[in-house]
Design a protein around this motif. Structure first.
Motif, PDB file in Angstrom:
ATOM      1  N   GLU A 169       0.726  -1.350  -0.165  1.00 45.31           N
ATOM      2  CA  GLU A 169      -0.067  -0.064  -0.110  1.00 45.31           C
ATOM      3  C   GLU A 169       0.812   1.130   0.042  1.00 45.31           C
ATOM      4  O   GLU A 169       0.265   2.246  -0.131  1.00 45.31           O
ATOM      5  CB  GLU A 169      -0.820   0.042   1.164  1.00 45.31           C
TER       6      GLU A 169
ATOM      7  N   LYS B 258     -11.963   5.276   3.053  1.00 40.78           N
ATOM      8  CA  LYS B 258     -12.276   4.101   2.230  1.00 40.78           C
ATOM      9  C   LYS B 258     -11.219   3.149   2.042  1.00 40.78           C
ATOM     10  O   LYS B 258     -11.554   2.099   1.901  1.00 40.78           O
ATOM     11  CB  LYS B 258     -12.430   4.800   0.815  1.00 40.78           C
ATOM     12  N   ARG B 259      -9.784   3.479   1.905  1.00 42.11           N
ATOM     13  CA  ARG B 259      -8.814   2.503   1.873  1.00 42.11           C
ATOM     14  C   ARG B 259      -8.710   1.694   3.060  1.00 42.11           C
ATOM     15  O   ARG B 259      -8.661   0.264   2.810  1.00 42.11           O
ATOM     16  CB  ARG B 259      -7.566   3.231   1.555  1.00 42.11           C
TER      17      ARG B 259
ATOM     18  N   GLU C  50     -11.127   0.800   5.189  1.00 41.45           N
ATOM     19  CA  GLU C  50     -12.594  -0.033   4.886  1.00 41.45           C
ATOM     20  C   GLU C  50     -12.271  -1.282   3.985  1.00 41.45           C
ATOM     21  O   GLU C  50     -12.562  -2.389   4.305  1.00 41.45           O
ATOM     22  CB  GLU C  50     -13.720   0.689   4.375  1.00 41.45           C
ATOM     23  N   GLU C  51     -11.715  -1.075   2.868  1.00 39.23           N
ATOM     24  CA  GLU C  51     -11.131  -1.889   1.900  1.00 39.23           C
ATOM     25  C   GLU C  51     -10.199  -3.006   2.514  1.00 39.23           C
ATOM     26  O   GLU C  51     -10.228  -4.274   2.417  1.00 39.23           O
ATOM     27  CB  GLU C  51     -10.616  -1.331   0.611  1.00 39.23           C
TER      28      GLU C  51
ATOM     29  N   ASN D 161     -11.017  -6.194   4.917  1.00 37.28           N
ATOM     30  CA  ASN D 161     -11.436  -7.611   4.780  1.00 37.28           C
ATOM     31  C   ASN D 161     -10.217  -8.202   3.781  1.00 37.28           C
ATOM     32  O   ASN D 161     -10.477  -9.020   2.951  1.00 37.28           O
ATOM     33  CB  ASN D 161     -12.869  -7.330   3.780  1.00 37.28           C
ATOM     34  N   GLU D 162      -9.238  -7.578   3.789  1.00 36.17           N
ATOM     35  CA  GLU D 162      -8.063  -7.967   2.712  1.00 36.17           C
ATOM     36  C   GLU D 162      -7.599  -9.162   3.274  1.00 36.17           C
ATOM     37  O   GLU D 162      -7.178  -9.319   4.415  1.00 36.17           O
ATOM     38  CB  GLU D 162      -6.818  -6.904   2.781  1.00 36.17           C
TER      39      GLU D 162
END
Ligand code: SAM
Length: 224
Positions: free
Chosen positions: A131, A142-143, A145-146, A149-150
């Motif tokens: 990242e 937003k990042r 939040e993504e 669940n990575e």
């Protein structure tokens, strides 16, 4: 002549390849992020090649003159302050435009902070997501939040001033028991590694003020 992207040490001056020294010595010109920083490395290895600046504030401006030099068959190398150019450092734009103009680009293998950080994390290395530096404001929520669940191991570059703040923000989005491995000052005298949960890392850095350079690895959201 192709364009050479040359990785340089991330702390320990010995971490440079014979080939990198050879390419730098035999270049017509080296473009460096900070000429004063790189001079120390170049002097150490008796590299007397001409050096010019190439950093995020002048990369657009310098682009055409570098492409002209490639056209004149000059051998050009690009280095950054530390590690591999193009990894959270200038390089991408020049590589893309050199390829678009028909020049070959060779990136030498060599130092970068993300690879030792993930390898010594002990987290799975078969799939991972790099990242770089997370956005500071716009797009950060937003990042995160993504990333909550990575399922791949996550690698993040972070400044010492934001390590604790970021970890405190991570537990808003991630399971506080999610495992992290945080390396500091890789390859340098005061290299250390913290391994534990996000909550434990927060407690640790409240007591031990973060100093130096940091890479945070976060384990998969699917890890048992
Ligand atoms: N191009 C570099 C690379 O290939 O890794 C990265 C440059 S970026 C501007 C600087 C960040 O990389 C630091 O804030 C830190 O997150 C990471 N970094 C670089 N050197 C490091 C080191 N010796 N130990 C830990 N992290 C390091």
């Amino acid at each position: 002549m192709p364009l050479y992207i040359v990785p340089t040490p991330i702390g320990n001056l010995s971490d440079i390849t014979f080939r990198a020294i050879d390419v730098l010595k035999n270049s017509d010109i080296i473009f460096a992020e900070d000429t004063r920083t790189s001079k120390k490395l170049l002097n150490h290895y008796s590299i007397n090649t001409k050096i010019e600046s190439f950093h995020k504030h002048n990369e657009h401006f310098k682009l055409n003159s570098i492409l002209k030099k490639l056209e004149s068959k000059d051998k050009i190398s690009v280095i950054s302050d530390a590690g591999t150019p193009g990894i959270s450092d200038p390089g991408f734009l020049l590589v893309r435009e050199s390829l678009a103009s028909g020049y070959e680009v060779f990136c030498l293998p060599g130092p970068t902070a993300l690879i030792p950080a993930i390898i010594q994390s002990g987290f799975p290395t078969d799939r991972f997501v790099f990242e770089g530096f997370l956005p500071l404001k716009k797009g950060r929520k937003k990042r995160l939040e993504e990333l909550a669940n990575e399922s791949r191991t996550i690698i993040i570059y972070e400044s010492p001033y934001r390590v604790l703040k970021s970890l405190q923000q991570f537990i808003i989005f991630f399971d506080p028991n999610r495992k992290v491995s945080i390396v500091r000052e890789l390859t340098k005298k005061f290299e250390t590694q913290f391994r534990g949960t996000i909550s434990q890392a927060i407690e640790f850095y409240k007591k031990n003020k973060p100093k130096g350079e940091f890479v945070i690895c976060i384990s998969s959201s699917k890890e048992d």
